[in-house]
Enzyme design. Sequence first.
Site, PDB file in Angstrom:
ATOM      1  N   CYS B  85       0.741  -1.235  -0.462  1.00  0.00           N
ATOM      2  CA  CYS B  85      -0.012   0.075  -0.049  1.00  0.00           C
ATOM      3  C   CYS B  85       0.407   1.543   0.140  1.00  0.00           C
ATOM      4  O   CYS B  85       0.638   2.600  -0.762  1.00  0.00           O
ATOM      5  CB  CYS B  85      -1.032  -0.296   1.498  1.00  0.00           C
ATOM      6  SG  CYS B  85      -2.017  -1.474   1.698  1.00  0.00           S
ATOM      7  N   HIS B 337      -9.357   3.560  -1.743  1.00  0.00           N
ATOM      8  CA  HIS B 337      -7.701   3.116  -1.336  1.00  0.00           C
ATOM      9  C   HIS B 337      -7.122   2.264  -2.904  1.00  0.00           C
ATOM     10  O   HIS B 337      -6.457   0.663  -2.912  1.00  0.00           O
ATOM     11  CB  HIS B 337      -7.976   1.936  -0.533  1.00  0.00           C
ATOM     12  CG  HIS B 337      -6.476   1.469  -0.015  1.00  0.00           C
ATOM     13  ND1 HIS B 337      -4.610   2.355  -0.304  1.00  0.00           N
ATOM     14  CD2 HIS B 337      -5.750   0.660   0.986  1.00  0.00           C
ATOM     15  CE1 HIS B 337      -3.965   1.610  -0.345  1.00  0.00           C
ATOM     16  NE2 HIS B 337      -4.291   0.440   1.147  1.00  0.00           N
TER      17      HIS B 337
END
Lengths: 135, 388
Positions: B85, B337
């Site tokens: 991420c 995201h």
Amino acid sequence: MAYPITYDEYQKNLEKGRFVGLKCKKCQTVSFPPTAVCRACGATALEPVTLGGGGTVKTFTVIRVAPEGRKPPYIVVMVELDEGPFVLGNLDGIQPDQATMDLIGKRVHMDRHLVKGDVYSGEDTYVPLFRPESS
Amino acid sequence: MREVAVLGVAMTKFGVSEKTNLEMFAEAGLEAITKSNVEPKDIQALFFGNCLGGFEEGQLHMAPFAHSELGLPTSAPAVRFECACATATVAIRQAALLVAGGIYDLVLAGGTERATIMGTPLATRTFAMASHAQHESTAGITFPGVFAMAAHMYTAKYGVEFPELKKHTAEVAVKNHRHGALNPKAHFRKKIDVDTVLNSMMVADPLQLFDCCPFSDGAAAVVIAEVNRAKDLVDKPIYIAGMGQAACGGLYLQRDITRVRAREEAARQAYHQAGLTPSDIDVVELHDCFTIAEILAIEGLGFYEFGKGYDAATKGETTFGGKVVINPSGGLKAKGHPIGATGAAQVTEIVQQLRGECDERQVEGATVGLVDTLGGDLGTVCNIILRS
Ligand SMILES: [Zn+2]
């Protein structure tokens, strides 16, 4: 430098119910699963050590949305073994819906179970499986 | 080391997209280049983030294709970054380091991700690939599961009992959804309340669906240049004041997962380089992949003492007018995201905040902002401090 205890050897030990880690000759820190370098002091002089399998639950979760190929719900625990290392595994002997904060601090004993591999991980693997010490 | 600044920034709308990874990145990249008042032929290198292209589209080695989509010159190398991420933040930091070191003067950095095409079971499997394949994934741990274990450890360590902690973590989601409703680029623009969170499906005890960020599609990109070049090209260059990045191994090696050691070190580096402290920061985009993750982050970044940040959202201290505005964009929770793009979208938001371009969600008078991005099971954290 030869890798001290390979994953394959770790797996063969787990299959036989033997929990073999590595103990640092310099500072006595134990790693399990075994790591090639002592995380506490950086030494690479390590010797195999067989762990007793006792430990204490430090945290847990119940997986209810599972990765492809796994059947929920199941419990994942992080356990501090009596010899010091933390290890991730599953928990048996308690139903997922009965898993509450009371689990944290509970004494458990390590066994192992076989988890099927998938198209990405390839082979079936032995994974630490804990049970409450009283049961 | 030379001083470095950010010029044009851009992001696609986050959400569910029919576009390919390359198409999304081309949109963001071309907008960032245009806003920098340069042309594609002026770009000297591409630092490109993508995590799961192999699973999403059967595409590896995506960077040179992104390069050709944008019409970059053959002399500009294109490299793909993957730090779960934290991917795009790491790509931006590497770009800034090479500009600071005098290797390049003008570079494009960012990332793209098309996660929704995988569907939830495969996406859950591939996200779990960022845990240790032999010693963690085999136990069936998932990405929500990692933070669920952190939440249980937090409540045990600090004695903040359920259901009290659940109410406070729900307030983080409520706050970030309220912010996201003000952001036209956000995946979710819907306000929710505490009951929405507490009545949602359990994903990994104690995390419920509305404690979790979504799988999203999207891209974001930023242009970075040596500071004098930047001043020649744009009216309001935003300066990179400090950066930090650190690494830590698997969860079983980290032990106390209420403390993200990689964040503590990365933030220390960034504050030190910038000569700033947490009290100097006006606005923050941080890694709220799960509600508990925002609480761990505000503590690890030094805004709260460890064990004291859990009720910050409830007290209104992390929204507009509060002590420090956390995730005005809506954060990962509401903005979305798309993992390979997230860091570049965080930098985009902070740059726009420092330029006063954020309309309804503008943090009044913001001059210093912080980006915080966490990769995998707490294994990578990258921080960037920006100032106007
Ligand atoms: Zn040692």
